[in-house]
Write a protein that holds these residues in place. Structure first.
Motif, PDB file in Angstrom:
ATOM      1  N   ARG A 176       0.821  -1.214   0.000  1.00 42.12           N
ATOM      2  CA  ARG A 176       0.000   0.000   0.000  1.00 42.12           C
ATOM      3  C   ARG A 176       0.858   1.268   0.000  1.00 42.12           C
ATOM      4  O   ARG A 176       0.409   2.336  -0.400  1.00 42.12           O
ATOM      5  N   ARG A 177       2.120   1.169   0.422  1.00 42.92           N
ATOM      6  CA  ARG A 177       3.021   2.333   0.427  1.00 42.92           C
ATOM      7  C   ARG A 177       3.311   2.862  -0.978  1.00 42.92           C
ATOM      8  O   ARG A 177       3.769   3.984  -1.126  1.00 42.92           O
ATOM      9  N   TYR A 178       3.088   2.032  -1.990  1.00 43.33           N
ATOM     10  CA  TYR A 178       3.446   2.404  -3.353  1.00 43.33           C
ATOM     11  C   TYR A 178       2.212   2.837  -4.125  1.00 43.33           C
ATOM     12  O   TYR A 178       1.153   2.221  -4.014  1.00 43.33           O
ATOM     13  N   PRO A 179       2.322   3.907  -4.917  1.00 42.65           N
ATOM     14  CA  PRO A 179       1.148   4.461  -5.599  1.00 42.65           C
ATOM     15  C   PRO A 179       0.483   3.487  -6.568  1.00 42.65           C
ATOM     16  O   PRO A 179      -0.708   3.616  -6.842  1.00 42.65           O
ATOM     17  N   TYR A 180       1.217   2.501  -7.045  1.00 41.35           N
ATOM     18  CA  TYR A 180       0.663   1.526  -7.986  1.00 41.35           C
ATOM     19  C   TYR A 180      -0.500   0.757  -7.381  1.00 41.35           C
ATOM     20  O   TYR A 180      -1.353   0.242  -8.096  1.00 41.35           O
ATOM     21  N   PHE A 181      -0.523   0.665  -6.062  1.00 37.33           N
ATOM     22  CA  PHE A 181      -1.534  -0.139  -5.375  1.00 37.33           C
ATOM     23  C   PHE A 181      -2.516   0.710  -4.571  1.00 37.33           C
ATOM     24  O   PHE A 181      -3.355   0.162  -3.862  1.00 37.33           O
ATOM     25  N   ALA A 182      -2.433   2.013  -4.678  1.00 44.65           N
ATOM     26  CA  ALA A 182      -3.218   2.926  -3.837  1.00 44.65           C
ATOM     27  C   ALA A 182      -4.728   2.728  -3.984  1.00 44.65           C
ATOM     28  O   ALA A 182      -5.458   2.823  -3.006  1.00 44.65           O
ATOM     29  N   LYS A 183      -5.190   2.451  -5.191  1.00 42.19           N
ATOM     30  CA  LYS A 183      -6.634   2.375  -5.419  1.00 42.19           C
ATOM     31  C   LYS A 183      -7.137   0.950  -5.594  1.00 42.19           C
ATOM     32  O   LYS A 183      -8.254   0.732  -6.052  1.00 42.19           O
ATOM     33  N   ILE A 184      -6.325  -0.014  -5.207  1.00 41.69           N
ATOM     34  CA  ILE A 184      -6.704  -1.417  -5.347  1.00 41.69           C
ATOM     35  C   ILE A 184      -7.416  -1.866  -4.063  1.00 41.69           C
ATOM     36  O   ILE A 184      -7.007  -1.504  -2.958  1.00 41.69           O
ATOM     37  N   SER A 185      -8.461  -2.659  -4.230  1.00 33.61           N
ATOM     38  CA  SER A 185      -9.255  -3.107  -3.081  1.00 33.61           C
ATOM     39  C   SER A 185      -8.399  -3.914  -2.112  1.00 33.61           C
ATOM     40  O   SER A 185      -7.392  -4.519  -2.494  1.00 33.61           O
ATOM     41  N   GLU A 186      -8.840  -3.945  -0.855  1.00 34.24           N
ATOM     42  CA  GLU A 186      -8.118  -4.714   0.179  1.00 34.24           C
ATOM     43  C   GLU A 186      -8.030  -6.183  -0.194  1.00 34.24           C
ATOM     44  O   GLU A 186      -6.990  -6.818  -0.019  1.00 34.24           O
TER      45      GLU A 186
ATOM     46  N   VAL B  12      11.060  -4.326 -14.406  1.00 29.78           N
ATOM     47  CA  VAL B  12      10.505  -5.398 -15.245  1.00 29.78           C
ATOM     48  C   VAL B  12       8.991  -5.211 -15.419  1.00 29.78           C
ATOM     49  O   VAL B  12       8.194  -6.105 -15.170  1.00 29.78           O
ATOM     50  N   TRP B  13       8.634  -4.025 -15.893  1.00 21.95           N
ATOM     51  CA  TRP B  13       7.241  -3.726 -16.208  1.00 21.95           C
ATOM     52  C   TRP B  13       6.691  -4.698 -17.253  1.00 21.95           C
ATOM     53  O   TRP B  13       5.499  -4.962 -17.303  1.00 21.95           O
ATOM     54  N   SER B  14       7.593  -5.238 -18.081  1.00 19.32           N
ATOM     55  CA  SER B  14       7.180  -6.126 -19.169  1.00 19.32           C
ATOM     56  C   SER B  14       6.579  -7.439 -18.668  1.00 19.32           C
ATOM     57  O   SER B  14       6.048  -8.217 -19.453  1.00 19.32           O
TER      58      SER B  14
ATOM     59  N   GLY C 290      -6.112  -4.428 -13.114  1.00 20.83           N
ATOM     60  CA  GLY C 290      -5.457  -4.312 -14.412  1.00 20.83           C
ATOM     61  C   GLY C 290      -5.373  -2.876 -14.882  1.00 20.83           C
ATOM     62  O   GLY C 290      -4.331  -2.431 -15.375  1.00 20.83           O
ATOM     63  N   TYR C 291      -6.457  -2.123 -14.716  1.00 24.85           N
ATOM     64  CA  TYR C 291      -6.464  -0.722 -15.128  1.00 24.85           C
ATOM     65  C   TYR C 291      -5.443   0.090 -14.341  1.00 24.85           C
ATOM     66  O   TYR C 291      -4.665   0.856 -14.918  1.00 24.85           O
ATOM     67  N   GLN C 292      -5.438  -0.056 -13.023  1.00 20.29           N
ATOM     68  CA  GLN C 292      -4.519   0.728 -12.193  1.00 20.29           C
ATOM     69  C   GLN C 292      -3.067   0.418 -12.534  1.00 20.29           C
ATOM     70  O   GLN C 292      -2.242   1.331 -12.670  1.00 20.29           O
ATOM     71  N   LEU C 293      -2.725  -0.854 -12.646  1.00 22.89           N
ATOM     72  CA  LEU C 293      -1.341  -1.223 -12.938  1.00 22.89           C
ATOM     73  C   LEU C 293      -0.937  -0.794 -14.350  1.00 22.89           C
ATOM     74  O   LEU C 293       0.162  -0.280 -14.559  1.00 22.89           O
ATOM     75  N   THR C 294      -1.832  -0.972 -15.317  1.00 30.37           N
ATOM     76  CA  THR C 294      -1.523  -0.566 -16.692  1.00 30.37           C
ATOM     77  C   THR C 294      -1.363   0.946 -16.786  1.00 30.37           C
ATOM     78  O   THR C 294      -0.470   1.449 -17.482  1.00 30.37           O
ATOM     79  N   ARG C 295      -2.185   1.691 -16.081  1.00 31.54           N
ATOM     80  CA  ARG C 295      -2.067   3.153 -16.071  1.00 31.54           C
ATOM     81  C   ARG C 295      -0.725   3.589 -15.504  1.00 31.54           C
ATOM     82  O   ARG C 295      -0.049   4.460 -16.057  1.00 31.54           O
ATOM     83  N   GLU C 296      -0.314   2.968 -14.408  1.00 32.67           N
ATOM     84  CA  GLU C 296       0.973   3.313 -13.801  1.00 32.67           C
ATOM     85  C   GLU C 296       2.134   2.929 -14.721  1.00 32.67           C
ATOM     86  O   GLU C 296       3.116   3.668 -14.830  1.00 32.67           O
TER      87      GLU C 296
ATOM     88  N   LYS D 177       2.494   5.533 -17.498  1.00 33.96           N
ATOM     89  CA  LYS D 177       3.201   6.737 -17.029  1.00 33.96           C
ATOM     90  C   LYS D 177       4.691   6.472 -16.932  1.00 33.96           C
ATOM     91  O   LYS D 177       5.517   7.292 -17.334  1.00 33.96           O
ATOM     92  N   LEU D 178       5.036   5.304 -16.393  1.00 33.27           N
ATOM     93  CA  LEU D 178       6.432   4.928 -16.243  1.00 33.27           C
ATOM     94  C   LEU D 178       7.114   4.847 -17.616  1.00 33.27           C
ATOM     95  O   LEU D 178       8.218   5.348 -17.797  1.00 33.27           O
ATOM     96  N   LEU D 179       6.455   4.238 -18.593  1.00 32.21           N
ATOM     97  CA  LEU D 179       7.046   4.107 -19.919  1.00 32.21           C
ATOM     98  C   LEU D 179       7.256   5.460 -20.588  1.00 32.21           C
ATOM     99  O   LEU D 179       8.279   5.673 -21.249  1.00 32.21           O
ATOM    100  N   ALA D 180       6.319   6.358 -20.423  1.00 30.89           N
ATOM    101  CA  ALA D 180       6.484   7.697 -20.995  1.00 30.89           C
ATOM    102  C   ALA D 180       7.719   8.370 -20.411  1.00 30.89           C
ATOM    103  O   ALA D 180       8.526   8.968 -21.140  1.00 30.89           O
TER     104      ALA D 180
END
Length: 147
Positions: A8-18, A81-83, A122-128, A131-134
């Motif tokens: 939860r400390r990392y923004p990639y997981f901020a909006k993911i359900s418990e 290793v985003w891939s 999937g949406y949250q991780l793909t969105r992050e 941003k990382l790839l850009a």
């Protein structure tokens, strides 16, 4: 396994359900690597999505003349290793630790399966990752142009 609170400390997981976060925590483990270790080479299977907890990882491309060029330095909080989440699930560069490094390594296959079952994950991780790839493309462009 790592704790959901750690993720939860990392923004990639901020909006993911418990519930989904607990499932991801079950897929994850902490790993430590010494400085100077090549973690992966271009084209290796991307079996784990990693989040850097401590240390640094140099991302390099091998140029046509065989020279390796560092295009980015990843630091704590960065995804490595985003891939692991994007087909064909192969690494796209060379990654080498420049300091002793600790990561959270999340098994890619069950994480992809969770993304299929829970589109919000999937949406949250793909969105992050987008941003990382850009950011990384811009960084690589600057590094290659400066050479």
């Amino acid at each position: 396994m790592v704790s959901p609170e750690m993720l939860r400390r990392y923004p990639y997981f901020a909006k993911i359900s418990e519930e989904s976060l607990k499932e991801i925590a079950m897929m994850a483990e902490e790993r430590s690597y010494p400085a100077g270790l090549q973690l992966f080479n271009e084209g290796d299977p991307a079996d784990y999505l990693n989040i850097i907890v401590e240390g640094e990882v140099q991302i390099q491309y091998q140029l046509g003349n065989g020279e390796k060029r560092t295009v980015d330095t990843l630091v704590p909080g960065d995804i490595l290793v985003w891939s692991a989440l994007i087909e064909p699930y192969r690494t796209t560069a060379i990654g080498t630790t420049s300091k002793p490094t600790k990561v959270i390594a999340i098994k890619a296959k069950p994480l992809r399966e969770l993304c299929d079952r829970d589109p919000m994950v999937g949406y949250q991780l793909t969105r992050e990752i987008a941003k990382l790839l850009a950011h990384r493309l811009e960084s690589a462009r600057v590094q290659l142009a400066a050479a």
